[in-house]
Design an enzyme around this catalytic site. Structure first.
Site, PDB file in Angstrom:
ATOM      1  N   THR A 129     -10.639 -24.661 -90.013  1.00  0.00           N
ATOM      2  CA  THR A 129     -11.557 -25.922 -90.182  1.00  0.00           C
ATOM      3  C   THR A 129     -12.658 -26.120 -88.691  1.00  0.00           C
ATOM      4  O   THR A 129     -12.008 -26.082 -87.625  1.00  0.00           O
ATOM      5  CB  THR A 129     -10.338 -26.845 -90.861  1.00  0.00           C
ATOM      6  OG1 THR A 129      -9.717 -26.886 -92.298  1.00  0.00           O
ATOM      7  CG2 THR A 129     -11.564 -27.609 -91.576  1.00  0.00           C
ATOM      8  N   PRO A 131     -16.301 -28.798 -87.702  1.00  0.00           N
ATOM      9  CA  PRO A 131     -17.292 -29.984 -88.291  1.00  0.00           C
ATOM     10  C   PRO A 131     -17.900 -29.451 -89.021  1.00  0.00           C
ATOM     11  O   PRO A 131     -18.092 -29.618 -90.771  1.00  0.00           O
ATOM     12  CB  PRO A 131     -17.820 -29.934 -87.648  1.00  0.00           C
ATOM     13  CG  PRO A 131     -16.769 -29.790 -86.017  1.00  0.00           C
ATOM     14  CD  PRO A 131     -16.376 -28.322 -86.647  1.00  0.00           C
ATOM     15  N   GLY A 132     -18.423 -28.052 -89.467  1.00  0.00           N
ATOM     16  CA  GLY A 132     -19.284 -26.912 -90.203  1.00  0.00           C
ATOM     17  C   GLY A 132     -18.603 -26.545 -91.389  1.00  0.00           C
ATOM     18  O   GLY A 132     -19.421 -25.810 -92.045  1.00  0.00           O
ATOM     19  N   SER A 135     -14.093 -26.303 -96.357  1.00  0.00           N
ATOM     20  CA  SER A 135     -13.388 -25.967 -97.568  1.00  0.00           C
ATOM     21  C   SER A 135     -14.487 -23.910 -97.076  1.00  0.00           C
ATOM     22  O   SER A 135     -14.042 -23.209 -98.080  1.00  0.00           O
ATOM     23  CB  SER A 135     -14.372 -25.742 -99.222  1.00  0.00           C
ATOM     24  OG  SER A 135     -12.736 -27.690 -98.853  1.00  0.00           O
ATOM     25  N   PHE A 159      -9.497 -31.213 -87.715  1.00  0.00           N
ATOM     26  CA  PHE A 159      -8.456 -31.415 -88.932  1.00  0.00           C
ATOM     27  C   PHE A 159      -7.608 -30.432 -89.023  1.00  0.00           C
ATOM     28  O   PHE A 159      -7.293 -29.733 -90.869  1.00  0.00           O
ATOM     29  CB  PHE A 159      -9.055 -31.564 -90.380  1.00  0.00           C
ATOM     30  CG  PHE A 159     -10.163 -32.740 -90.301  1.00  0.00           C
ATOM     31  CD1 PHE A 159      -9.735 -33.881 -90.385  1.00  0.00           C
ATOM     32  CD2 PHE A 159     -11.778 -32.491 -90.799  1.00  0.00           C
ATOM     33  CE1 PHE A 159     -10.444 -35.125 -90.644  1.00  0.00           C
ATOM     34  CE2 PHE A 159     -12.738 -33.734 -91.005  1.00  0.00           C
ATOM     35  CZ  PHE A 159     -12.010 -34.763 -90.677  1.00  0.00           C
ATOM     36  N   GLY A 340      -0.038 -58.379-106.631  1.00  0.00           N
ATOM     37  CA  GLY A 340       0.005 -58.718-105.669  1.00  0.00           C
ATOM     38  C   GLY A 340       0.415 -58.595-104.980  1.00  0.00           C
ATOM     39  O   GLY A 340       0.292 -58.056-103.290  1.00  0.00           O
ATOM     40  N   GLU A 363      -6.221 -28.457 -98.107  1.00  0.00           N
ATOM     41  CA  GLU A 363      -5.813 -27.554 -98.230  1.00  0.00           C
ATOM     42  C   GLU A 363      -6.672 -27.178 -99.942  1.00  0.00           C
ATOM     43  O   GLU A 363      -5.470 -26.481-100.652  1.00  0.00           O
ATOM     44  CB  GLU A 363      -4.463 -27.747 -99.153  1.00  0.00           C
ATOM     45  CG  GLU A 363      -3.204 -27.568 -97.417  1.00  0.00           C
ATOM     46  CD  GLU A 363      -3.494 -26.687 -96.603  1.00  0.00           C
ATOM     47  OE1 GLU A 363      -3.786 -25.234 -97.140  1.00  0.00           O
ATOM     48  OE2 GLU A 363      -3.257 -27.329 -95.664  1.00  0.00           O
ATOM     49  N   THR A 365      -9.714 -28.614-101.516  1.00  0.00           N
ATOM     50  CA  THR A 365     -10.655 -30.622-102.535  1.00  0.00           C
ATOM     51  C   THR A 365     -10.261 -29.654-104.104  1.00  0.00           C
ATOM     52  O   THR A 365     -10.811 -29.053-104.751  1.00  0.00           O
ATOM     53  CB  THR A 365     -12.368 -30.718-102.228  1.00  0.00           C
ATOM     54  OG1 THR A 365     -13.001 -29.727-102.519  1.00  0.00           O
ATOM     55  CG2 THR A 365     -12.204 -31.180-100.112  1.00  0.00           C
TER      56      THR A 365
END
Length: 389
Positions: A129, A131-132, A135, A159, A340, A363, A365
Site C-alpha cells: 500500500t 499514499p496513492g 485498494s 499503513f 452513558g 484488507e 474496503t
C-alpha cells in the site's frame, strides 16, 4: 456440508476457549490502562511469554505445515480458533506462523527469512500500500532499478501493519513500467539494515500501522522473492490468503459484546423493571443474534470452501463485507443498551467500537468488496444461487 466438529476439533476449540478465558481476559484491565496512557497495551515480551505457554500445550503454527513444526490445521479450524481469540481485545496470536508467500522462497531465503519468522526470531511486514495506491494495488509507484547485481529501491509505503517492529519487509516495486502490474512488479525481501526507515501512524484505534521510506535502498538480485516481474501475483495470493479470518475475529467480539448487553439489560432497572423487559431492547438483542448467526455461516462457508478446493473469493468478499457492516451495527447497539456508561472509558465497549470500525476499511474496503461481488455476479462467474447452483 456438515460442520459438526469431531472430538479432536472440539478439543482444540475448547482448549483455545479456555486459554482466552484464563490467560487473556484477565489482562484486559491492564491493557486498557496502558493504552489510555498512550503506551503499547501488550508488549512483545508478554506476547512471547504467552505464546511459549501455548506452545508447551502444543499450540504453535496453527496454519503452518507440520514439516515446519506447525499444527497444519485447515481453514475451518483456523476460523474457529480466530472466533475464540476475537472474544477479547487483547491482541494475541499464536506463535509459529509466517506470511504465506514466504513459503515461495528458495532454500537460502527460507533459512534466512521463513524459518526464523516461524520460530519468532524475526518479524516481517507486507509492504504494498502507498499514499496513492490503496485498494488499487496496480497503481503502485515505488520503483526498483537494476544496477549490476543489485537493485536500487525508491518510494514510500503507508499503513503497513507491523512496519514499526519488523526487521525485514516484503516490498513490492515496479521493475518494468512497460509490462504493467502483471509482468512488471517484483517482490523483494529487504532487511531493515539495508536502509529503509519506518514511522508509526497514529490512529483512532489501537492498530498501529507505519509508513515506510525507501531512499536508494540497495539489495542484491538474490533478494527477489519468487520470480522477477511476478510480484503482483504473489501480492494477490497474500491478500487472498484468508479474508474470512478478519470477520471471524469480529464474530468473536460480537458474541462477547451481545453477552455483555444481555447482562446489562437484565441488571439495569428503569421505571421499576429491568430494561430487558422493554421491546426496544429485546429487538436490539434479537437482531444482533440473527446477524451473528448469519455471519457465522458466511465465515465458516468460506473457510469450508477453501478446505475443499472450491473457489471461495466470492464467499470471502461477502463475509468480509457483511462482517464489517454488521459488527459495527452490533457494537453500536451494545453501546446504546449500556447508555452513558457505554460511552465512558470505564467499560471496554468504546475500545471495541473504535477497533471494529477498522474492519470496514483495511484488507479491502466495503466499497471494494461490493465491487468484487457485483462484478463476479454480472460477469456470470458466480450465481446468486450460490456454489450449489
Amino acid at each position: 456440508m456438515d460442520l459438526t466438529l469431531n472430538d479432536e476439533e472440539r478439543e482444540i476449540r475448547d482448549w483455545v476457549r479456555t486459554f482466552v478465558t484464563k490467560e487473556l481476559m484477565p489482562l484486559e484491565p491492564q491493557v486498557l490502562e496502558r493504552e489510555r496512557r498512550g503506551e503499547r497495551g501488550f508488549t512483545l515480551e508478554e506476547l512471547r511469554e504467552l505464546q511459549e505457554k501455548a506452545k508447551q500445550s502444543g499450540f504453535f503454527g496453527v496454519l503452518t505445515p507440520e514439516e515446519y513444526g506447525g499444527m497444519g490445521l485447515g481453514s475451518l479450524m483456523a476460523a474457529l480458533i480466530e472466533i475464540e481469540l476475537g472474544r477479547t481485545f487483547v491482541q494475541f496470536k499464536f506463535g509459529g506462523d509466517a506470511d504465506n508467500i514466504l513459503f515461495h522462497a528458495n532454500d537460502e531465503q527460507k533459512k534466512r527469512y521463513l524459518e526464523p519468522t516461524i520460530s519468532g526470531e524475526r518479524y516481517s511486514c507486507f509492504a504494498i500500500t502507498e499514499p496513492g495506491a490503496g485498494s488499487d494495488a496496480r497503481n503502485i509507484r515505488t520503483a526498483a532499478v537494476r544496477d549490476g547485481d543489485e537493485w536500487v529501491i525508491n518510494g514510500e509505503k503507508t499503513f503497513i501493519t507491523g512496519g514499526d517492529i519488523a526487521d525485514f519487509c516484503m516490498v513490492f516495486a515496479v521493475t518494468d513500467k512497460e509490462k504493467g502490474a502483471d509482468g512488471g512488479v517484483t517482490c523483494f525481501l529487504v532487511d531493515r539494515e539495508a536502509g529503509w526507515t519506518s514511522a508509526t501512524i497514529p490512529t483512532m484505534g489501537q492498530w498501529g500501522p507505519a509508513s515506510l521510506s525507501f531512499q536508494d535502498v540497495r539489495v542484491p538480485h538474490s533478494a527477489i522473492l519468487g520470480e522477477e516481474g511476478r510480484g503482483f501475483a504473489l501480492a494477490m495470493k497474500w491478500i487472498g490468503k484468508g479474508r474470512f479470518m478478519l470477520p471471524a475475529r469480529a464474530l468473536g467480539a460480537c458474541e462477547r459484546l451481545v453477552e455483555m448487553a444481555m447482562e446489562q439489560a437484565k441488571n439495569r432497572v428503569t421505571f421499576g423493571e429491568p430494561i430487558a423487559n422493554r421491546q426496544a431492547i429485546q429487538w436490539m438483542i434479537a437482531d444482533s443474534a440473527v446477524e451473528i448467526e448469519a455471519l457465522r455461516w458466511l465465515v465458516l462457508t468460506a473457510a469450508w470452501q477453501v478446505d475443499n478446493g472450491i473457489d471461495s473469493r466470492q464467499s470471502q468478499s461477502m463475509a468480509k463485507l457483511y462482517g464489517g457492516v454488521q459488527a459495527n451495527q452490533i457494537v453500536d447497539r451494545v453501546l446504546q443498551i449500556h447508555g452513558g456508561m457505554g460511552y465512558t472509558r470505564e467499560l471496554p465497549i468504546e475500545r471495541w467500537y473504535r477497533e471494529l470500525r477498522l474492519l470496514r476499511i483495511y484488507e479491502g474496503t466495503d466499497e471494494i468488496q461490493r465491487r468484487t461481488i457485483a462484478r463476479n455476479l454480472l460477469s456470470g462467474h458466480v450465481s446468486v444461487r450460490g456454489h450449489l447452483g
